[in-house]
Enzyme design. Sequence first.
Site, PDB file in Angstrom:
ATOM      1  N   HIS A  97     -14.163  -4.336   0.500  1.00 35.91           N
ATOM      2  CA  HIS A  97     -15.145  -3.334   0.107  1.00 35.91           C
ATOM      3  C   HIS A  97     -14.578  -1.928   0.329  1.00 35.91           C
ATOM      4  O   HIS A  97     -13.668  -1.728   1.140  1.00 35.91           O
ATOM      5  CB  HIS A  97     -16.427  -3.512   0.903  1.00 35.91           C
ATOM      6  CG  HIS A  97     -17.191  -4.735   0.506  1.00 35.91           C
ATOM      7  ND1 HIS A  97     -18.432  -5.029   1.008  1.00 35.91           N
ATOM      8  CD2 HIS A  97     -16.897  -5.737  -0.370  1.00 35.91           C
ATOM      9  CE1 HIS A  97     -18.873  -6.148   0.476  1.00 35.91           C
ATOM     10  NE2 HIS A  97     -17.946  -6.603  -0.365  1.00 35.91           N
ATOM     11  N   GLU A  99     -15.845   0.627   1.826  1.00 33.47           N
ATOM     12  CA  GLU A  99     -16.024   1.086   3.210  1.00 33.47           C
ATOM     13  C   GLU A  99     -14.925   0.511   4.102  1.00 33.47           C
ATOM     14  O   GLU A  99     -14.350   1.226   4.934  1.00 33.47           O
ATOM     15  CB  GLU A  99     -17.393   0.639   3.756  1.00 33.47           C
ATOM     16  CG  GLU A  99     -18.578   1.118   2.937  1.00 33.47           C
ATOM     17  CD  GLU A  99     -19.035   0.112   1.882  1.00 33.47           C
ATOM     18  OE1 GLU A  99     -20.252   0.016   1.668  1.00 33.47           O
ATOM     19  OE2 GLU A  99     -18.189  -0.571   1.269  1.00 33.47           O
ATOM     20  N   CYS A 125     -22.965  -3.254   3.024  1.00 36.86           N
ATOM     21  CA  CYS A 125     -23.397  -4.611   3.361  1.00 36.86           C
ATOM     22  C   CYS A 125     -23.298  -4.782   4.883  1.00 36.86           C
ATOM     23  O   CYS A 125     -22.775  -3.917   5.588  1.00 36.86           O
ATOM     24  CB  CYS A 125     -22.523  -5.639   2.648  1.00 36.86           C
ATOM     25  SG  CYS A 125     -20.855  -5.781   3.330  1.00 36.86           S
ATOM     26  N   CYS A 128     -19.685  -4.549   6.313  1.00 37.93           N
ATOM     27  CA  CYS A 128     -19.238  -3.150   6.400  1.00 37.93           C
ATOM     28  C   CYS A 128     -19.992  -2.399   7.489  1.00 37.93           C
ATOM     29  O   CYS A 128     -19.413  -1.573   8.196  1.00 37.93           O
ATOM     30  CB  CYS A 128     -19.405  -2.460   5.054  1.00 37.93           C
ATOM     31  SG  CYS A 128     -18.269  -3.085   3.790  1.00 37.93           S
TER      32      CYS A 128
END
Length: 165
Positions: A97, A99, A125, A128
Site C-alpha cells: 500500500h 502508506e 486500512c 497500514c
Amino acid sequence: MKEESARSGSDAASVPLRQGGRPDWDEYFLDIAGLVSRRSTCRRRSVGAVLVRDKRILATGYNGAPTGLRHCLDLGCLREQLQVPSGERHELCRGLHAEQNSIIQAALHGVSVREATLYCTNYPCVICAKMIINAGVTKVVFREGYSDRLSQEMLEEAKVRVQQL
C-alpha cells in the site's frame, strides 16, 4: 473566504482553493499525494501517500509491487481473478500500500517519521494503521473514505488525529 475549484474532472478538482487559487498546506500536500498516486501499478485502485513534518516532505509512496518485481499491470490481479472484495484478504496481493511504501522509503533512507503527518488519497486500512501507529505518525489527512472500522478504532485509541478534506 471565496472558494474556487482547483481543476475540473479530477479528484483534486473537488478540493476548494482559497481566494487567489493558492491551496493551504493540507490541500497542497494532498494534491501531491494525488500526483504520486499516478505512479501506482495496481489495477484496482491508485493510491498515493506523502509523509510530511514541519511543511517538508520526508517520503512518498504509491501502491504497487515491491521494487524489482513484476507489476500487476503486467501480470494481472490475483484479487480480481479470485473476486476478492476490496478491504479483504490483503495477503492475496503482490502490492504494497502507498502508506506502507512511504514509511518503508523513509526507513530505507534513514529518515525518521516520528511526529509526521501522513497525507493519503485514501483512508488507511488496518494493516497500514498499525504501521502508522508504530512509526510514530501523529496525524493522517485523507481525501476519500475507506470502510475499515478496526483501523478507525486503532488510530483513535493511539490518539492519531485523522482528518478528511
